[in-house]
Design a protein around this motif. Structure first.
Motif, PDB file in Angstrom:
ATOM      1  N   VAL A 250      42.843  25.200  36.624  1.00 26.89           N
ATOM      2  CA  VAL A 250      43.368  24.392  37.746  1.00 26.89           C
ATOM      3  C   VAL A 250      42.726  23.022  37.795  1.00 26.89           C
ATOM      4  N   SER A 251      41.469  22.941  37.364  1.00 24.67           N
ATOM      5  CA  SER A 251      40.784  21.648  37.464  1.00 24.67           C
ATOM      6  C   SER A 251      41.017  20.794  36.227  1.00 24.67           C
ATOM      7  N   GLY A 252      41.796  21.299  35.279  1.00 27.25           N
ATOM      8  CA  GLY A 252      42.126  20.505  34.092  1.00 27.25           C
ATOM      9  C   GLY A 252      40.974  20.374  33.105  1.00 27.25           C
ATOM     10  N   LYS A 253      39.964  21.256  33.219  1.00 28.45           N
ATOM     11  CA  LYS A 253      38.854  21.196  32.249  1.00 28.45           C
ATOM     12  C   LYS A 253      39.355  21.595  30.864  1.00 28.45           C
ATOM     13  N   ILE A 254      40.323  22.507  30.823  1.00 31.89           N
ATOM     14  CA  ILE A 254      40.987  22.840  29.559  1.00 31.89           C
ATOM     15  C   ILE A 254      42.503  22.783  29.784  1.00 31.89           C
ATOM     16  N   TRP A 255      43.239  22.750  28.681  1.00 30.65           N
ATOM     17  CA  TRP A 255      44.702  22.548  28.744  1.00 30.65           C
ATOM     18  C   TRP A 255      45.467  23.804  29.193  1.00 30.65           C
ATOM     19  N   GLY A 256      45.061  24.944  28.643  1.00 34.61           N
ATOM     20  CA  GLY A 256      45.819  26.150  28.966  1.00 34.61           C
ATOM     21  C   GLY A 256      45.180  27.383  28.361  1.00 34.61           C
ATOM     22  N   ALA A 257      45.767  28.532  28.670  1.00 32.05           N
ATOM     23  CA  ALA A 257      45.223  29.785  28.146  1.00 32.05           C
ATOM     24  C   ALA A 257      46.332  30.768  27.838  1.00 32.05           C
ATOM     25  N   GLY A 258      46.146  31.483  26.731  1.00 29.20           N
ATOM     26  CA  GLY A 258      47.072  32.537  26.331  1.00 29.20           C
ATOM     27  C   GLY A 258      46.292  33.839  26.254  1.00 29.20           C
ATOM     28  N   LEU A 259      46.687  34.810  27.055  1.00 30.24           N
ATOM     29  CA  LEU A 259      45.918  36.054  27.136  1.00 30.24           C
ATOM     30  C   LEU A 259      46.801  37.262  26.844  1.00 30.24           C
ATOM     31  N   ASP A 260      46.346  38.101  25.927  1.00 30.32           N
ATOM     32  CA  ASP A 260      46.996  39.411  25.737  1.00 30.32           C
ATOM     33  C   ASP A 260      46.139  40.488  26.389  1.00 30.32           C
ATOM     34  N   VAL A 261      44.934  40.072  26.790  1.00 27.35           N
ATOM     35  CA  VAL A 261      43.990  40.992  27.433  1.00 27.35           C
ATOM     36  C   VAL A 261      43.432  40.265  28.646  1.00 27.35           C
ATOM     37  N   THR A 262      43.235  41.000  29.737  1.00 26.37           N
ATOM     38  CA  THR A 262      42.786  40.353  30.965  1.00 26.37           C
ATOM     39  C   THR A 262      41.532  41.045  31.489  1.00 26.37           C
ATOM     40  N   ASN A 263      40.914  40.415  32.470  1.00 26.16           N
ATOM     41  CA  ASN A 263      39.676  40.927  33.045  1.00 26.16           C
ATOM     42  C   ASN A 263      39.794  40.902  34.563  1.00 26.16           C
ATOM     43  N   PRO A 264      40.064  42.048  35.225  1.00 24.96           N
ATOM     44  CA  PRO A 264      40.187  43.390  34.655  1.00 24.96           C
ATOM     45  C   PRO A 264      41.578  43.621  34.068  1.00 24.96           C
ATOM     46  N   GLU A 265      41.732  44.800  33.488  1.00 24.48           N
ATOM     47  CA  GLU A 265      43.006  45.183  32.898  1.00 24.48           C
ATOM     48  C   GLU A 265      43.432  46.517  33.493  1.00 24.48           C
ATOM     49  N   PRO A 266      44.643  46.679  34.029  1.00 28.96           N
ATOM     50  CA  PRO A 266      45.647  45.629  34.185  1.00 28.96           C
ATOM     51  C   PRO A 266      45.194  44.533  35.154  1.00 28.96           C
ATOM     52  N   ILE A 267      45.850  43.394  35.044  1.00 33.64           N
ATOM     53  CA  ILE A 267      45.512  42.258  35.900  1.00 33.64           C
ATOM     54  C   ILE A 267      45.793  42.630  37.362  1.00 33.64           C
ATOM     55  N   GLU A 268      44.963  42.096  38.289  1.00 34.25           N
ATOM     56  CA  GLU A 268      45.180  42.414  39.710  1.00 34.25           C
ATOM     57  C   GLU A 268      46.423  41.676  40.223  1.00 34.25           C
ATOM     58  N   ASP A 269      47.168  42.347  41.132  1.00 35.95           N
ATOM     59  CA  ASP A 269      48.435  41.777  41.628  1.00 35.95           C
ATOM     60  C   ASP A 269      48.256  40.380  42.212  1.00 35.95           C
ATOM     61  N   ASN A 270      47.110  40.179  42.900  1.00 38.21           N
ATOM     62  CA  ASN A 270      46.940  38.896  43.595  1.00 38.21           C
ATOM     63  C   ASN A 270      46.089  37.906  42.801  1.00 38.21           C
ATOM     64  N   ASP A 271      45.924  38.122  41.525  1.00 37.22           N
ATOM     65  CA  ASP A 271      45.120  37.185  40.728  1.00 37.22           C
ATOM     66  C   ASP A 271      45.816  35.825  40.704  1.00 37.22           C
ATOM     67  N   PRO A 272      45.126  34.774  41.199  1.00 36.64           N
ATOM     68  CA  PRO A 272      45.792  33.461  41.283  1.00 36.64           C
ATOM     69  C   PRO A 272      46.181  32.880  39.923  1.00 36.64           C
ATOM     70  N   ILE A 273      45.580  33.406  38.859  1.00 36.73           N
ATOM     71  CA  ILE A 273      45.894  32.865  37.523  1.00 36.73           C
ATOM     72  C   ILE A 273      47.378  33.088  37.205  1.00 36.73           C
ATOM     73  N   LEU A 274      47.974  34.113  37.854  1.00 37.63           N
ATOM     74  CA  LEU A 274      49.394  34.406  37.607  1.00 37.63           C
ATOM     75  C   LEU A 274      50.296  33.290  38.109  1.00 37.63           C
TER      76      LEU A 274
END
Ligand SMILES: NC(=O)C1=CN([C@@H]2O[C@H](COP(=O)(O)OP(=O)(O)OC[C@H]3O[C@@H](n4cnc5c(N)ncnc54)[C@H](O)[C@@H]3O)[C@@H](O)[C@H]2O)C=CC1
Ligand SMILES: O=C(O)C(=O)CO
Length: 322
Positions: A250-274
């Motif tokens: 969100v802060s633009g420190k990096i361009w983007g992310a591609g994840l096939d694995v999340t922390n935790p897994e499965p991803i939480e419903d309310n994870d803001p990264i979604l």
């Protein structure tokens, strides 16, 4: 000998086990609670395991009849190898047959993030095609950029090879040991961990996970990465701190992310990264191809059959038991 398989696997594996004269037990309900799963394990000689069931001290103490475990995965971070070794239990796994499929997913995530595919697909689904705009939400090309691989083993090599061939990317890597093959064939350069994170345009994680490496990729790492960097994780979600990754995105420190694995897994419903448009997230589908899954079924069955004949498993996470 009884073999318990907690979920149906491709038919080839089941047929091989039955033809070898083994009794195969597959429950109707393939979504067992831990208690139910343990009950099945207690009554069998060998377990062919699909998924992340924890083979911890509790398991080994409660299931003394289990003499062999064949994982339907290459990763064995869910097995307490010390406990298995104490009891001389071989832990089979499924290397190589899924390297192509998993590196394909790493490659797909890298491209999808670099060209903002999730963002644009969402717009199309929202019926918001938009007009041709020369400056709007541009992607970045990967040609000649630097790919950093953390953990250059079987899958890391295939990812590096694809990126070299497709985009002429420069390969740098950080690994436990030098990978001579990658250095010779792909001109890959061994670098320190700090150099890896500071120089990579794409940083792709392919190491095998150990608990002591939890959250290795955290705020202090994302801080040092390039602003145009794409973080790709197809190894294990535990490697990255997902809250820190969200902040970096969100802060633009990096361009983007591609994840096939999340922390935790499965991803939480309310994870803001979604909610972010500069991510592409898949539900752990690295090995989900017909070819890879058939290969995994074959290797897992071979491991169990070898054990049943008193032979060594060919594909093994703890060869020290022999
Ligand atoms: N997303 C998915 O569906 C899949 C994920 N995986 C994950 O990919 C992992 C890698 O698989 P392979 O390439 O077959 O394993 P591999 O054992 O061939 O390669 C892993 C490499 O990472 C290196 N490594 C481990 N920890 C390290 C550290 N702290 N620093 C530097 N190097 C380190 C090792 O030396 C090794 O060279 C698996 O353990 C599994 O967790 C594997 C298959 C499918
Ligand atoms: O093999 C593995 O380690 C996986 O994560 C799934 O195939």
């Amino acid at each position: 000998m009884k073999v318990f398989i907690n979920k149906r696997i491709p038919e080839i594996g089941i047929t091989m086990l039955k033809e070898a004269g083994l009794e195969v037990i597959i429950p109707e309900n393939d979504n067992l609670s831990r208690e139910e799963w343990l009950e099945y394990c207690k009554k069998t000689d060998a377990v062919l395991n699909v998924g992340g069931n924890q083979f911890n001290q509790e398991f080994f103490e409660e299931c003394p009849n289990v003499k062999a475990i064949a994982l339907f995965s290459v990763g064995f971070d869910h097995v307490d190898i010390k406990e298995a070794n104490k009891r001389n239990i071989p832990i089979g796994n499924t290397p190589d047959v899924l390297s192509r499929a998993t590196s394909d997913v790493a490659f797909l995530l890298m491209q999808s993030v670099s060209r903002r595919a999730s963002f644009y697909f969402q717009k199309v689904k929202d019926r918001n095609w938009g007009n041709f705009d020369p400056l709007y939400e541009l992607g970045q090309e990967l040609y000649g950029k630097t790919l950093g691989i953390f953990g250059l083993g079987r899958i890391g090599f295939e990812m590096a090879e694809k990126c070299k061939k497709a985009f002429g990317m420069n390969i740098i890597y950080h690994n436990r040991n030098h990978n001579e093959e990658a250095e010779q064939e792909l001109d890959a350069k061994y670098v320190s961990f700090d150099e890896l994170i500071e120089k990579s345009d794409v940083l792709s994680i392919h190491a095998n996970f150990k608990p002591e490496q939890s959250n290795l990729f955290n705020a202090s790492v994302f801080e040092k990465m390039k602003k145009n960097a794409i973080f790709v994780n197809t190894a294990r979600g535990g490697f990255h701190n997902q809250k820190d990754l969200y902040q970096a995105l969100v802060s633009g420190k990096i361009w983007g992310a591609g994840l096939d694995v999340t922390n935790p897994e499965p991803i939480e419903d309310n994870d803001p990264i979604l909610q972010l448009s500069n991510v592409c997230i898949l539900p752990h589908i690295g090995s989900a191809t017909i070819e890879a899954r058939n290969g995994m079924a074959r290797l897992a069955a071979e491991n169990i059959i070898a054990f049943s004949k008193g032979e060594k498993m060919k594909h093994i996470a703890n060869p020290e038991v022999y």
